[in-house]
Design a protein around this motif. Structure first.
Motif, PDB file in Angstrom:
ATOM      1  N   VAL A 147       6.922  12.990  13.148  1.00  0.00           N
ATOM      2  CA  VAL A 147       7.178  12.142  11.461  1.00  0.00           C
ATOM      3  C   VAL A 147       7.378  12.644  11.146  1.00  0.00           C
ATOM      4  CG1 VAL A 147       4.912  12.260  11.013  1.00  0.00           C
ATOM      5  CG2 VAL A 147       5.581  10.095  11.435  1.00  0.00           C
ATOM      6  N   SER A 148       7.821  13.426  10.037  1.00  0.00           N
ATOM      7  CA  SER A 148       8.556  13.889   8.834  1.00  0.00           C
ATOM      8  C   SER A 148       9.885  13.921   9.280  1.00  0.00           C
ATOM      9  CB  SER A 148       8.129  15.679   8.088  1.00  0.00           C
ATOM     10  OG  SER A 148       6.791  15.331   8.253  1.00  0.00           O
ATOM     11  N   ALA A 149       9.896  14.257  10.290  1.00  0.00           N
ATOM     12  CA  ALA A 149      11.870  14.541  10.671  1.00  0.00           C
ATOM     13  C   ALA A 149      11.881  12.776  10.445  1.00  0.00           C
ATOM     14  CB  ALA A 149      11.842  14.877  11.566  1.00  0.00           C
ATOM     15  N   TYR A 150      11.021  11.840  11.030  1.00  0.00           N
ATOM     16  CA  TYR A 150      11.905  10.575  11.043  1.00  0.00           C
ATOM     17  C   TYR A 150      11.670   9.968   9.897  1.00  0.00           C
ATOM     18  CZ  TYR A 150      11.696   5.621  11.864  1.00  0.00           C
ATOM     19  OH  TYR A 150      10.974   4.071  12.153  1.00  0.00           O
ATOM     20  N   ALA A 151      10.883  10.269   9.039  1.00  0.00           N
ATOM     21  CA  ALA A 151      10.720   9.743   7.911  1.00  0.00           C
ATOM     22  C   ALA A 151      11.998  10.393   6.859  1.00  0.00           C
ATOM     23  CB  ALA A 151       9.600  10.194   6.923  1.00  0.00           C
ATOM     24  N   TYR A 152      12.133  11.045   7.087  1.00  0.00           N
ATOM     25  CA  TYR A 152      13.084  12.249   6.302  1.00  0.00           C
ATOM     26  C   TYR A 152      14.960  11.371   6.405  1.00  0.00           C
ATOM     27  CZ  TYR A 152      17.016  15.594   5.433  1.00  0.00           C
ATOM     28  OH  TYR A 152      18.280  16.515   4.984  1.00  0.00           O
ATOM     29  N   ILE A 153      14.589  11.087   7.869  1.00  0.00           N
ATOM     30  CA  ILE A 153      16.354  10.681   7.990  1.00  0.00           C
ATOM     31  C   ILE A 153      16.297   9.442   7.296  1.00  0.00           C
ATOM     32  CG2 ILE A 153      15.662   9.636  10.458  1.00  0.00           C
ATOM     33  CD1 ILE A 153      18.567  12.423   8.839  1.00  0.00           C
ATOM     34  N   LEU A 154      15.316   8.642   7.515  1.00  0.00           N
ATOM     35  CA  LEU A 154      14.888   7.467   6.888  1.00  0.00           C
ATOM     36  C   LEU A 154      15.832   7.124   5.615  1.00  0.00           C
ATOM     37  CD1 LEU A 154      11.902   6.365   7.886  1.00  0.00           C
ATOM     38  CD2 LEU A 154      13.778   5.074   9.414  1.00  0.00           C
ATOM     39  N   LEU A 212       1.149  -1.017   0.109  1.00  0.00           N
ATOM     40  CA  LEU A 212       0.065  -0.043   0.395  1.00  0.00           C
ATOM     41  C   LEU A 212       0.334   1.190  -0.061  1.00  0.00           C
ATOM     42  CD1 LEU A 212      -2.984  -1.056   2.593  1.00  0.00           C
ATOM     43  CD2 LEU A 212      -2.583  -0.714  -0.328  1.00  0.00           C
ATOM     44  N   ALA A 213       2.243   1.368  -0.021  1.00  0.00           N
ATOM     45  CA  ALA A 213       2.644   2.555   0.266  1.00  0.00           C
ATOM     46  C   ALA A 213       4.282   2.014  -0.092  1.00  0.00           C
ATOM     47  CB  ALA A 213       3.110   3.457   1.547  1.00  0.00           C
ATOM     48  N   PRO A 214       4.895   3.580  -0.293  1.00  0.00           N
ATOM     49  CA  PRO A 214       6.711   3.054  -0.092  1.00  0.00           C
ATOM     50  C   PRO A 214       7.621   2.768   0.852  1.00  0.00           C
ATOM     51  CG  PRO A 214       5.938   5.465  -0.494  1.00  0.00           C
ATOM     52  CD  PRO A 214       4.885   4.493  -0.228  1.00  0.00           C
ATOM     53  N   ASP A 215       8.330   2.635  -0.152  1.00  0.00           N
ATOM     54  CA  ASP A 215      10.058   2.471   1.009  1.00  0.00           C
ATOM     55  C   ASP A 215      10.155   3.836   0.988  1.00  0.00           C
ATOM     56  OD1 ASP A 215      12.379   1.871   2.202  1.00  0.00           O
ATOM     57  OD2 ASP A 215      13.054   0.633   0.740  1.00  0.00           O
ATOM     58  N   LEU A 216      10.735   3.920   2.922  1.00  0.00           N
ATOM     59  CA  LEU A 216      11.066   5.207   3.091  1.00  0.00           C
ATOM     60  C   LEU A 216      11.890   4.704   3.635  1.00  0.00           C
ATOM     61  CD1 LEU A 216       8.114   6.479   5.328  1.00  0.00           C
ATOM     62  CD2 LEU A 216       8.526   7.183   3.239  1.00  0.00           C
ATOM     63  N   THR A 217      12.987   3.861   3.281  1.00  0.00           N
ATOM     64  CA  THR A 217      14.554   3.773   3.344  1.00  0.00           C
ATOM     65  C   THR A 217      15.463   3.766   2.840  1.00  0.00           C
ATOM     66  OG1 THR A 217      14.402   1.218   3.667  1.00  0.00           O
ATOM     67  CG2 THR A 217      13.471   1.987   6.231  1.00  0.00           C
ATOM     68  N   ASP A 218      15.007   3.829   1.507  1.00  0.00           N
ATOM     69  CA  ASP A 218      15.961   4.169   0.245  1.00  0.00           C
ATOM     70  C   ASP A 218      16.166   5.801  -0.018  1.00  0.00           C
ATOM     71  OD1 ASP A 218      13.580   4.567  -1.247  1.00  0.00           O
ATOM     72  OD2 ASP A 218      13.588   2.649  -2.554  1.00  0.00           O
ATOM     73  N   ASP A 219      16.820   6.029  -0.969  1.00  0.00           N
ATOM     74  CA  ASP A 219      16.759   7.129  -1.811  1.00  0.00           C
ATOM     75  C   ASP A 219      15.726   7.442  -3.331  1.00  0.00           C
ATOM     76  OD1 ASP A 219      18.261   6.047  -3.888  1.00  0.00           O
ATOM     77  OD2 ASP A 219      19.763   7.159  -3.442  1.00  0.00           O
TER      78      ASP A 219
END
Length: 163
Positions: free
Chosen positions: A153-160, A100-107
């Protein structure tokens, strides 16, 4: 259903959890406008059935953070992601994405450019027509997240995607 009536509360709890997860990822007709706000206590991981998150933040270099973002904000964002913000229901606890949603750990960023401010706007407004995944995201994931919680939560997604 026949049999033991004692199982009904368990079935109701499972159904309620599934409804919340589907609503956050865009399933169903109605959603939150995001105008309601909740305290940090209301959105704590203890108030949700979330699985314990893997500690991806061990050894986080503060130099990687955007201006105005602190390690404490990222940690709060991780707790929201895997708790009351229910992001894990679509992105998975490891944030590696799912059907349902994309990977947030890649670039690779699909719906925004991956910069901190664009992630904040995406979380605030949601993703009504995702480019690659079938699960639309409601504004603020359909949860009563405050602006401060959205920033965390955006800061967390950013840094992932930068670790």
């Amino acid at each position: 259903m026949t049999g033991n009536k004692g199982h009904a509360p368990i079935h109701h709890a499972i159904l309620a959890t599934a409804v919340v997860a589907v609503a956050a990822c865009g399933g169903g007709d109605s959603g939150s406008s995001g105008s309601g706000e909740a305290s940090d206590a209301d959105m704590s991981p203890a108030s949700t059935p979330a699985t314990e998150a893997v500690d991806l933040l061990a050894g986080l270099d503060p130099a990687l953070l955007p201006e105005g973002v602190t390690v404490a904000m990222v940690e709060q964002g991780r707790d929201l992601f895997n708790g009351g913000g229910i992001c894990y229901t679509c992105h998975t606890v490891e944030a590696t994405g799912g059907p349902l949603a994309p990977d947030l750990t890649d670039d690779t960023w699909i719906n925004v450019d991956g910069e901190y401010q664009s992630i904040i706007e995406l979380v605030k407004t949601g993703v009504s027509q995702p480019i690659e995944h079938p699960g639309a995201m409601l504004p603020r994931a359909g949860m009563p997240l405050t602006d401060e919680q959205v920033e965390a939560v955006s800061a967390y997604a950013y840094i992932l995607s930068r670790m």
